[in-house]
Design an enzyme around this catalytic site. Structure first.
Site, PDB file in Angstrom:
ATOM      1  N   CYS A 136       0.835  -1.106   0.031  1.00  0.00           N
ATOM      2  CA  CYS A 136       0.032  -0.040  -0.013  1.00  0.00           C
ATOM      3  C   CYS A 136       0.768   1.162   0.028  1.00  0.00           C
ATOM      4  CB  CYS A 136      -1.033   0.035   1.318  1.00  0.00           C
ATOM      5  SG  CYS A 136      -2.080   1.398   1.573  1.00  0.00           S
ATOM      6  N   CYS A 139      -0.325   4.162   2.327  1.00  0.00           N
ATOM      7  CA  CYS A 139      -0.123   3.835   3.531  1.00  0.00           C
ATOM      8  C   CYS A 139       1.284   3.898   3.806  1.00  0.00           C
ATOM      9  CB  CYS A 139      -0.605   2.549   4.039  1.00  0.00           C
ATOM     10  SG  CYS A 139      -2.282   1.796   3.483  1.00  0.00           S
ATOM     11  N   ASP A 140       2.129   3.687   3.380  1.00  0.00           N
ATOM     12  CA  ASP A 140       3.649   3.511   3.692  1.00  0.00           C
ATOM     13  C   ASP A 140       4.588   4.311   2.798  1.00  0.00           C
ATOM     14  OD1 ASP A 140       2.834   1.754   5.537  1.00  0.00           O
ATOM     15  OD2 ASP A 140       2.896  -0.047   4.207  1.00  0.00           O
TER      16      ASP A 140
HETATM   17  C1  LIG Z   1       0.298  -4.053   5.581  1.00  0.00           C
HETATM   18  C2  LIG Z   1      -0.739  -2.871   5.393  1.00  0.00           C
HETATM   19  C3  LIG Z   1      -0.736  -1.584   5.798  1.00  0.00           C
HETATM   20  C4  LIG Z   1      -1.731  -0.894   5.832  1.00  0.00           C
HETATM   21  N1  LIG Z   1      -1.529   0.517   6.463  1.00  0.00           N
HETATM   22  C5  LIG Z   1      -2.595   1.460   6.394  1.00  0.00           C
HETATM   23  C6  LIG Z   1      -2.442   2.519   7.037  1.00  0.00           C
HETATM   24  O1  LIG Z   1      -1.392   2.870   7.295  1.00  0.00           O
HETATM   25  N2  LIG Z   1      -3.489   3.238   6.914  1.00  0.00           N
HETATM   26  C7  LIG Z   1      -4.787   3.303   6.279  1.00  0.00           C
HETATM   27  O2  LIG Z   1      -5.677   3.837   6.324  1.00  0.00           O
HETATM   28  N3  LIG Z   1      -4.789   1.948   5.918  1.00  0.00           N
HETATM   29  C8  LIG Z   1      -3.844   1.142   5.643  1.00  0.00           C
HETATM   30  N4  LIG Z   1      -4.098  -0.229   5.005  1.00  0.00           N
HETATM   31  C9  LIG Z   1      -5.372  -0.604   4.643  1.00  0.00           C
HETATM   32  C10 LIG Z   1      -6.115  -1.075   5.668  1.00  0.00           C
HETATM   33  O3  LIG Z   1      -5.941  -1.832   6.523  1.00  0.00           O
HETATM   34  C11 LIG Z   1      -7.650  -1.641   5.346  1.00  0.00           C
HETATM   35  O4  LIG Z   1      -7.994  -0.567   4.154  1.00  0.00           O
HETATM   36  C12 LIG Z   1      -8.607  -1.739   6.372  1.00  0.00           C
HETATM   37  O5  LIG Z   1      -8.200  -2.661   7.213  1.00  0.00           O
HETATM   38  C13 LIG Z   1      -9.848  -2.309   5.575  1.00  0.00           C
HETATM   39  O6  LIG Z   1     -10.923  -2.433   6.668  1.00  0.00           O
HETATM   40  P1  LIG Z   1     -11.941  -3.661   6.627  1.00  0.00           P
HETATM   41  O7  LIG Z   1     -12.513  -3.479   8.167  1.00  0.00           O
HETATM   42  O8  LIG Z   1     -12.545  -3.553   5.483  1.00  0.00           O
HETATM   43  O9  LIG Z   1     -11.345  -5.044   6.434  1.00  0.00           O
HETATM   44  P2  LIG Z   1     -10.122  -5.664   7.148  1.00  0.00           P
HETATM   45  O10 LIG Z   1      -9.139  -4.849   7.765  1.00  0.00           O
HETATM   46  O11 LIG Z   1      -9.624  -6.502   5.841  1.00  0.00           O
HETATM   47  O12 LIG Z   1     -10.654  -6.874   8.136  1.00  0.00           O
HETATM   48  C14 LIG Z   1     -11.272  -7.877   7.500  1.00  0.00           C
HETATM   49  C15 LIG Z   1     -12.008  -8.754   8.665  1.00  0.00           C
HETATM   50  O13 LIG Z   1     -12.878  -9.817   8.153  1.00  0.00           O
HETATM   51  C16 LIG Z   1     -12.610 -11.035   9.027  1.00  0.00           C
HETATM   52  N5  LIG Z   1     -13.186 -11.920   8.028  1.00  0.00           N
HETATM   53  C17 LIG Z   1     -12.950 -12.343   6.537  1.00  0.00           C
HETATM   54  N6  LIG Z   1     -13.712 -13.245   6.204  1.00  0.00           N
HETATM   55  C18 LIG Z   1     -14.353 -13.763   7.368  1.00  0.00           C
HETATM   56  C19 LIG Z   1     -15.195 -14.662   7.432  1.00  0.00           C
HETATM   57  N7  LIG Z   1     -15.775 -15.575   6.526  1.00  0.00           N
HETATM   58  N8  LIG Z   1     -16.182 -14.683   8.818  1.00  0.00           N
HETATM   59  C20 LIG Z   1     -15.880 -13.875   9.849  1.00  0.00           C
HETATM   60  N9  LIG Z   1     -14.823 -12.925   9.606  1.00  0.00           N
HETATM   61  C21 LIG Z   1     -14.435 -12.983   8.272  1.00  0.00           C
HETATM   62  C22 LIG Z   1     -11.156 -11.199   8.963  1.00  0.00           C
HETATM   63  O14 LIG Z   1     -10.766 -11.991  10.203  1.00  0.00           O
HETATM   64  C23 LIG Z   1     -10.805  -9.764   9.429  1.00  0.00           C
HETATM   65  O15 LIG Z   1     -11.203  -9.549  11.126  1.00  0.00           O
HETATM   66  C24 LIG Z   1      -3.072  -1.225   5.255  1.00  0.00           C
HETATM   67  C25 LIG Z   1      -3.166  -2.458   4.758  1.00  0.00           C
HETATM   68  C26 LIG Z   1      -2.263  -3.507   4.877  1.00  0.00           C
HETATM   69  C27 LIG Z   1      -2.275  -4.784   4.348  1.00  0.00           C
END
Ligand SMILES: Cc1cc2nc3c(=O)[nH]c(=O)nc-3n(C[C@H](O)[C@H](O)[C@H](O)COP(=O)(O)OP(=O)(O)OC[C@H]3O[C@@H](n4cnc5c(N)ncnc54)[C@H](O)[C@@H]3O)c2cc1C
Length: 315
Positions: A136, A139-140
């Protein structure tokens, strides 16, 4: 199979799921949230989050997600371990099976299952993840100001990441497997016009170099077999993301990559009572703050949906 009837089910424990939980719990809807295989979501694999408002000094990703969880629990969210393994959205209330053994019927379901970055699959990529390897740029990228970095990929996202990084970094190498890119012409043009992006055509990554942090990358030219090493401090993998939405196929409308389609300006899906938030429905912004924002929308949409159902029943 054990059975349980609930009002609001939230699937996923990233910023979207926990924000939906905070709002739903404060509205008295007693949400149940299942965390899935990655409790806390994607941010648990990053050290520094510096762009989430409210943390002026930045915050460690796992700590931030513990804060989210605590806030959701404080208002009565029932946070549980478990994976949604099957759904049936053709019936109402909707059915969701947890870990193949617990059947939940829920009046409203919020899908916040996120997405996962695709990786090249190199051991060094895993070892140096968060130590210079990232998926990302937004992000980084900031951590690599005035440094040299490489971006792997040839689609629109890779071009966007390279262009974004070119404004922060000294030099950006774009590693492209073939002699052409999949990206749209306009995105390619931006890359080719940037004076500090060098596209390395017909090139594959053999290894990422460095013990504690990224120091370089070993490349092979697939037409000449020539192996070269270039010094870089950051290595950005931009070969795509996969939304965690397989179990919803056949019920929820999705785009060709599996991102859930929502009605514009809302979190509503094509199924009444099922709402989607976060990266599972967003291939454009993919940030914690946008995930949290759409989590809030999903809880408010669910609350209004349930209120309208109650009115229907009373009539
Ligand atoms: C290395 C890295 C660094 C990042 N740094 C930043 C940053 O500095 N700033 C920023 O704004 N964004 C950052 N991001 C992006 C950010 O992490 C994502 O945009 C954000 O986490 C998305 O949130 P979400 O809640 O949609 O899903 P996610 O964070 O992807 O969470 C999904 C959740 O769903 C659960 N899940 C999936 N399938 C199932 C299922 N079948 N049953 C039950 N639970 C399930 C998983 O266990 C998880 O808990 C980064 C991403 C990465 C990979």
């Amino acid at each position: 199979m054990t059975k349980e009837d609930i009002k609001v089910l939230i699937i996923g424990s990233g910023p979207a799921g926990y924000t939906a939980a905070i709002y739903a719990a404060r509205a008295g809807l007693k949400p149940v949230l299942y965390m899935g295989e990655q409790p806390g979501g994607q941010l648990t694999i990053t050290n520094d989050v510096e762009n989430y408002p409210g943390y002026p000094e930045g915050i460690n990703g796992p700590q931030m997600m513990m804060d989210f969880q605590q806030q959701a629990e404080r208002f009565g969210t029932d946070v549980r371990t478990g994976l949604a393994t099957k759904v049936d959205f053709s019936v109402y209330p909707h059915k969701v099976i947890i870990d193949d053994k617990h059947e939940i019927t829920a009046e409203a379901v919020i899908v916040s299952t996120g997405a996962s970055a695709k990786w090249l699959g190199l051991p060094s990529e895993q070892r140096l993840n968060g130590q210079g390897v990232s998926a990302c740029a937004v992000c980084d990228g900031f951590f690599f100001r005035n440094m040299d970095v490489a971006v792997v990929g040839a689609g629109d996202t890779a071009c966007e990441e390279a262009t974004y990084l070119s404004k922060l970094c000294k030099k950006v190498y774009m590693i492209v497997r073939r002699d052409e890119m999949r990206a749209s012409k306009i995105m390619q043009k931006r890359v080719l016009n940037a004076s500090n992006i060098e596209v390395l055509w017909n090139t594959q990554t053999q290894d990422i170099l460095g013990e504690q942090e990224v120091e370089g990358v070993r490349l092979i030219n697939t037409s000449t077999n020539e192996v070269t090493e270039i010094p870089v401090q950051g290595f950005f993998v931009a070969i795509g993301h996969k939304p965690n939405t397989d179990i919803f196929k056949g019920y929820l409308d999705m785009d060709e990559n599996g991102y859930i389609k929502t009605i514009p300006g809302s979190s509503k899906t094509n199924i009444e009572g099922v709402f989607a938030a976060g990266d599972a429905q967003d291939h454009v912004y993919r940030q914690a703050v946008t995930a949290a924002g759409t989590g809030c929308m999903a809880a408010l949409d669910a609350e209004r949906f349930l209120a309208s159902k109650e009115v229907e029943l009373a009539e």
